[in-house]
Design a protein around this motif. Structure first.
Motif, PDB file in Angstrom:
ATOM      1  N   PRO A 131       0.839  -1.205   0.000  1.00 49.66           N
ATOM      2  CA  PRO A 131       0.000   0.000   0.000  1.00 49.66           C
ATOM      3  C   PRO A 131       0.869   1.249   0.000  1.00 49.66           C
ATOM      4  CG  PRO A 131      -0.659  -1.535   1.737  1.00 49.66           C
ATOM      5  CD  PRO A 131       0.656  -2.012   1.213  1.00 49.66           C
ATOM      6  N   SER A 132       0.386   2.278  -0.669  1.00 48.74           N
ATOM      7  CA  SER A 132       1.159   3.516  -0.746  1.00 48.74           C
ATOM      8  C   SER A 132       0.949   4.408   0.468  1.00 48.74           C
ATOM      9  CB  SER A 132       0.774   4.285  -2.012  1.00 48.74           C
ATOM     10  OG  SER A 132      -0.615   4.557  -2.012  1.00 48.74           O
ATOM     11  N   SER A 133      -0.205   4.274   1.120  1.00 44.81           N
ATOM     12  CA  SER A 133      -0.511   5.084   2.304  1.00 44.81           C
ATOM     13  C   SER A 133      -1.642   4.406   3.069  1.00 44.81           C
ATOM     14  CB  SER A 133      -0.936   6.507   1.903  1.00 44.81           C
ATOM     15  OG  SER A 133      -2.215   6.475   1.291  1.00 44.81           O
ATOM     16  N   THR A 134      -1.909   4.891   4.260  1.00 44.64           N
ATOM     17  CA  THR A 134      -2.976   4.292   5.067  1.00 44.64           C
ATOM     18  C   THR A 134      -4.367   4.585   4.507  1.00 44.64           C
ATOM     19  OG1 THR A 134      -2.961   6.204   6.547  1.00 44.64           O
ATOM     20  CG2 THR A 134      -1.636   4.295   7.184  1.00 44.64           C
ATOM     21  N   THR A 135      -4.454   5.534   3.577  1.00 45.02           N
ATOM     22  CA  THR A 135      -5.747   5.811   2.936  1.00 45.02           C
ATOM     23  C   THR A 135      -5.959   4.969   1.685  1.00 45.02           C
ATOM     24  OG1 THR A 135      -4.811   7.669   1.680  1.00 45.02           O
ATOM     25  CG2 THR A 135      -5.796   8.158   3.839  1.00 45.02           C
ATOM     26  N   SER A 136      -4.935   4.219   1.312  1.00 47.72           N
ATOM     27  CA  SER A 136      -5.065   3.329   0.156  1.00 47.72           C
ATOM     28  C   SER A 136      -6.123   2.282   0.437  1.00 47.72           C
ATOM     29  CB  SER A 136      -3.729   2.641  -0.132  1.00 47.72           C
ATOM     30  OG  SER A 136      -3.913   1.505  -0.948  1.00 47.72           O
ATOM     31  N   SER A 137      -6.850   1.905  -0.588  1.00 47.19           N
ATOM     32  CA  SER A 137      -7.859   0.877  -0.423  1.00 47.19           C
ATOM     33  C   SER A 137      -7.273  -0.517  -0.342  1.00 47.19           C
ATOM     34  CB  SER A 137      -8.891   0.956  -1.563  1.00 47.19           C
ATOM     35  OG  SER A 137      -9.655   2.122  -1.422  1.00 47.19           O
ATOM     36  N   LEU A 138      -5.944  -0.622  -0.450  1.00 47.27           N
ATOM     37  CA  LEU A 138      -5.278  -1.881  -0.139  1.00 47.27           C
ATOM     38  C   LEU A 138      -5.163  -2.072   1.367  1.00 47.27           C
ATOM     39  CD1 LEU A 138      -2.396  -1.748  -2.769  1.00 47.27           C
ATOM     40  CD2 LEU A 138      -4.363  -3.286  -2.810  1.00 47.27           C
ATOM     41  N   VAL A 139      -5.515  -1.027   2.135  1.00 48.83           N
ATOM     42  CA  VAL A 139      -5.404  -1.070   3.589  1.00 48.83           C
ATOM     43  C   VAL A 139      -6.787  -1.207   4.213  1.00 48.83           C
ATOM     44  CG1 VAL A 139      -4.793   0.267   5.646  1.00 48.83           C
ATOM     45  CG2 VAL A 139      -3.287   0.284   3.645  1.00 48.83           C
ATOM     46  N   SER A 140      -6.894  -2.114   5.159  1.00 49.22           N
ATOM     47  CA  SER A 140      -8.061  -2.179   6.033  1.00 49.22           C
ATOM     48  C   SER A 140      -7.546  -1.856   7.425  1.00 49.22           C
ATOM     49  CB  SER A 140      -8.702  -3.573   5.997  1.00 49.22           C
ATOM     50  OG  SER A 140      -9.880  -3.605   6.755  1.00 49.22           O
ATOM     51  N   LEU A 141      -7.819  -0.651   7.889  1.00 45.23           N
ATOM     52  CA  LEU A 141      -7.185  -0.128   9.091  1.00 45.23           C
ATOM     53  C   LEU A 141      -7.342  -1.063  10.290  1.00 45.23           C
ATOM     54  CD1 LEU A 141      -8.025   3.686   8.879  1.00 45.23           C
ATOM     55  CD2 LEU A 141      -5.780   2.615   8.634  1.00 45.23           C
ATOM     56  N   ASN A 142      -6.218  -1.308  10.945  1.00 46.76           N
ATOM     57  CA  ASN A 142      -6.117  -2.113  12.159  1.00 46.76           C
ATOM     58  C   ASN A 142      -6.408  -3.595  11.946  1.00 46.76           C
ATOM     59  OD1 ASN A 142      -5.505   0.228  13.667  1.00 46.76           O
ATOM     60  ND2 ASN A 142      -7.690   0.704  13.862  1.00 46.76           N
ATOM     61  N   ASP A 143      -6.509  -4.018  10.689  1.00 42.84           N
ATOM     62  CA  ASP A 143      -6.741  -5.436  10.440  1.00 42.84           C
ATOM     63  C   ASP A 143      -5.587  -6.291  10.946  1.00 42.84           C
ATOM     64  OD1 ASP A 143      -9.279  -5.506   9.386  1.00 42.84           O
ATOM     65  OD2 ASP A 143      -8.679  -6.627   7.599  1.00 42.84           O
ATOM     66  N   ILE A 144      -4.358  -5.824  10.759  1.00 42.36           N
ATOM     67  CA  ILE A 144      -3.227  -6.634  11.188  1.00 42.36           C
ATOM     68  C   ILE A 144      -3.182  -6.718  12.710  1.00 42.36           C
ATOM     69  CG2 ILE A 144      -1.538  -4.752  11.084  1.00 42.36           C
ATOM     70  CD1 ILE A 144       0.468  -6.923  10.014  1.00 42.36           C
ATOM     71  N   ARG A 145      -3.497  -5.624  13.399  1.00 46.16           N
ATOM     72  CA  ARG A 145      -3.564  -5.659  14.860  1.00 46.16           C
ATOM     73  C   ARG A 145      -4.627  -6.650  15.328  1.00 46.16           C
ATOM     74  NH1 ARG A 145      -6.532  -0.840  17.516  1.00 46.16           N
ATOM     75  NH2 ARG A 145      -4.687   0.416  17.023  1.00 46.16           N
ATOM     76  N   ASN A 146      -5.810  -6.547  14.739  1.00 46.98           N
ATOM     77  CA  ASN A 146      -6.891  -7.444  15.128  1.00 46.98           C
ATOM     78  C   ASN A 146      -6.596  -8.886  14.721  1.00 46.98           C
ATOM     79  OD1 ASN A 146      -8.323  -5.268  16.167  1.00 46.98           O
ATOM     80  ND2 ASN A 146      -9.340  -4.854  14.201  1.00 46.98           N
ATOM     81  N   GLY A 147      -5.826  -9.035  13.646  1.00 43.56           N
ATOM     82  CA  GLY A 147      -5.473 -10.373  13.214  1.00 43.56           C
ATOM     83  C   GLY A 147      -4.589 -11.092  14.211  1.00 43.56           C
TER      84      GLY A 147
END
Length: 517
Positions: free
Chosen positions: A270-286
């Motif tokens: 992903p290029s930034s946290t606003t990229s749609s390749l990002v689902s915010l906090n998914d890795i933390r929750n994962g």
């Protein structure tokens, strides 16, 4: 009106699902969005194929399968020995099965169908780059399915049929699938080595390819590196075929270039946290309730050898030490030690709070470790040089992830060459004795929990590193780690006749065809 009848187990509803299967409403701004396409096109479906939530570090895949299940079977995650610890959560292994058929294979079949319907040879020639590189990605994912399940429906699965009949796909032998994939990858590599795409189609390709940014060279390196991985995976089952393929690839690096620098590692970034390749906090929750370091990896290897990756991978405990969860401790002891902050956790900056963590497809370090194994077993190169390079590339790769993290915590500097040299000289790590075990161990550390599926496959192939799994006396079904995933119950229910052909092997002790050691 034409009917779209879809092969089981591919229970998708229409081409629209193939295009809108992504959870996000749009992709990163740099690339076209297949979700907003009025009608499916080859480029939009291509982008949809590459948007893969079993490659991207998504909550569901990490939390339900990658960390607690495959991380346990490969000991790349810290886990507590408990009741039925090795039994498969069949709903979640079914999710993994379904995702491949309803998303990955489905989107590829649509690309294939649209390509075959193109009206002119010129259009087919122009779009061939999309089709062939899509196949590389598909074959990578398909081989992973064989690695997890064994025989699977493939050659007749995922076909959209316009004749009004349901096609129930038969199971292909895993061995046959691998043979076909390796033959196809070699053909595709040869095509890419001479491909000269028209500027119009190359511009389109660049616009929709967010894995390699339109670089044909990088697709060649991915393809050839995948040949190397899969050839070595069958190397104990069919050494003659594996050796011939490997020597062809390594013997002509001009025609068959490989990923050879940490910066070239194939990933979805992903290029930034606003990229749609990002689902915010998914890795933390994962990582969720299981963010702990694995015992053997940390306590037996990384900590005593002063591995430079320790602060990049994990947090130190309250005493400034690094310790993982031993899989021989009971739940009470683990709980008490957790309360006492004895165990290290996966690092926040690099992993659990890093919303820019990439979807890892293939690292340069893995290529180097594969080359080291080749040279150690068959000659043709200097194994130590490849091994040392793999260790350094692994460090470089994870430092780059740490440094590019979205988390505001402190970043880690690249260790000096002198520090890396000291690590490589440590007797636990130093090349010279037990070399195959050391290659496998460093590859295992490089895979970590994010690529636990590769770590599990390589452990079953080589039986290295030497992992100890206490027998779970509470389980009749799986007192020891399985050698494969069970098929989902929907196969026996809906694909009954074809499932009957594999029913006798549908158990946790049947080995995948390449698992012969």
């Amino acid at each position: 009106m034409k009917k779209l009848i879809i092969s089981i187990p591919l229970l998708i509803i229409a081409a629209g699902v193939l295009v809108t299967g992504c959870k996000k409403s749009e992709f990163t701004d740099s690339y076209y969005n297949p979700d907003r396409s009025v009608s499916a096109t080859i480029p939009s479906l291509y982008a949809g194929l590459l948007f893969n939530e079993r490659v991207l570090p998504r909550y569901w895949g990490l939390f339900t399968l990658q960390i607690p299940v495959v991380g346990t079977y490969s000991q790349t995650a810290g886990y507590t020995q408990g009741n039925k610890i090795y039994e498969q959560p069949v709903n979640y292994t079914k999710d993994r099965w379904d995702y491949y058929y309803t998303t990955t294979l489905a989107r590829y079949r649509e690309i294939e169908k649209l390509y075959n319907q193109l009206p002119t040879d010129a259009e087919k020639t122009g779009n061939l780059l999309f089709l062939e590189t899509a196949r590389i990605f598909l074959y990578d994912q398909t081989a992973q399915m064989v690695d997890m399940y064994g025989d699977i429906p493939f050659s007749t699965a995922g076909q959209l049929n316009a004749q009004g009949i349901v096609v129930l796909p038969s199971y292909d032998k895993g061995d046959d699938i691998y043979t076909n994939i390796l033959t196809e990858l070699k053909r595709i590599s040869d095509y890419l080595s001479t491909a000269t795409p028209d500027a119009f189609y190359l511009n389109q390709f660049t616009s929709y390819d967010y894995v390699n940014k339109g670089s044909v060279t990088m697709w060649r390196k991915y393809c050839n590196s995948l040949i190397l991985r899969l050839a070595m995976r069958i190397s104990y089952k069919d050494e003659t075929t594996a050796k011939s393929l490997v020597q062809t690839i390594l013997g002509n690096t001009t025609k068959y270039p490989l990923i050879d620098a940490a910066s070239e590692s194939i990933k979805i970034q992903p290029s930034s946290t606003t990229s749609s390749l990002v689902s915010l906090n998914d890795i933390r929750n994962g990582f969720g309730v299981n963010p702990f370091a694995p015992g053997k990896m940390v306590d037996d290897i990384m900590w005593p050898a002063n591995d430079p990756r320790l602060p990049i991978y994990f947090t130190a405990n309250k005493n400034g030490e690094y310790h993982g969860v031993p899989n021989t401790w009971n739940a009470t002891r683990v709980s008490d030690s957790t309360t006492a902050n004895y165990f290290s956790r996966w690092d926040s900056t690099t992993f659990t709070e890093n919303n820019l963590f990439p979807g890892i497809i293939f690292t340069a370090a893995e290529v180097s470790f594969l080359k080291a194994e080749v040279y150690e077993r068959w000659g043709g190169g200097t194994a130590k040089t490849a091994y040392d390079a793999g260790v350094k590339q692994s460090i470089q790769f994870y430092v780059s992830i740490n440094n590019a993290s979205s988390y505001t915590g402190a970043k880690d500097a690249m260790p000096s060459d002198a520090t890396i040299a000291l690590y490589l000289a440590n007797p636990i790590v130093a090349y010279g004795t037990n070399n195959l075990a050391k290659i496998a161990t460093q590859k295992w550390i490089d895979f970590g929990v994010i690529q636990a599926h590769q770590a599990w496959a390589e452990y079953r192939r080589t039986k290295l590193p030497a992992l100890t799994f206490p027998t779970d006396g509470s389980s009749v079904l799986s007192p020891n780690p399985p050698t494969r995933f069970l098929y989902p119950s929907t196969e026996s229910s809906f694909n009954t006749t074809n499932y009957a052909a594999v029913k006798s092997s549908d158990n946790v002790t049947t080995k995948v065809f390449w698992d012969v050691k």
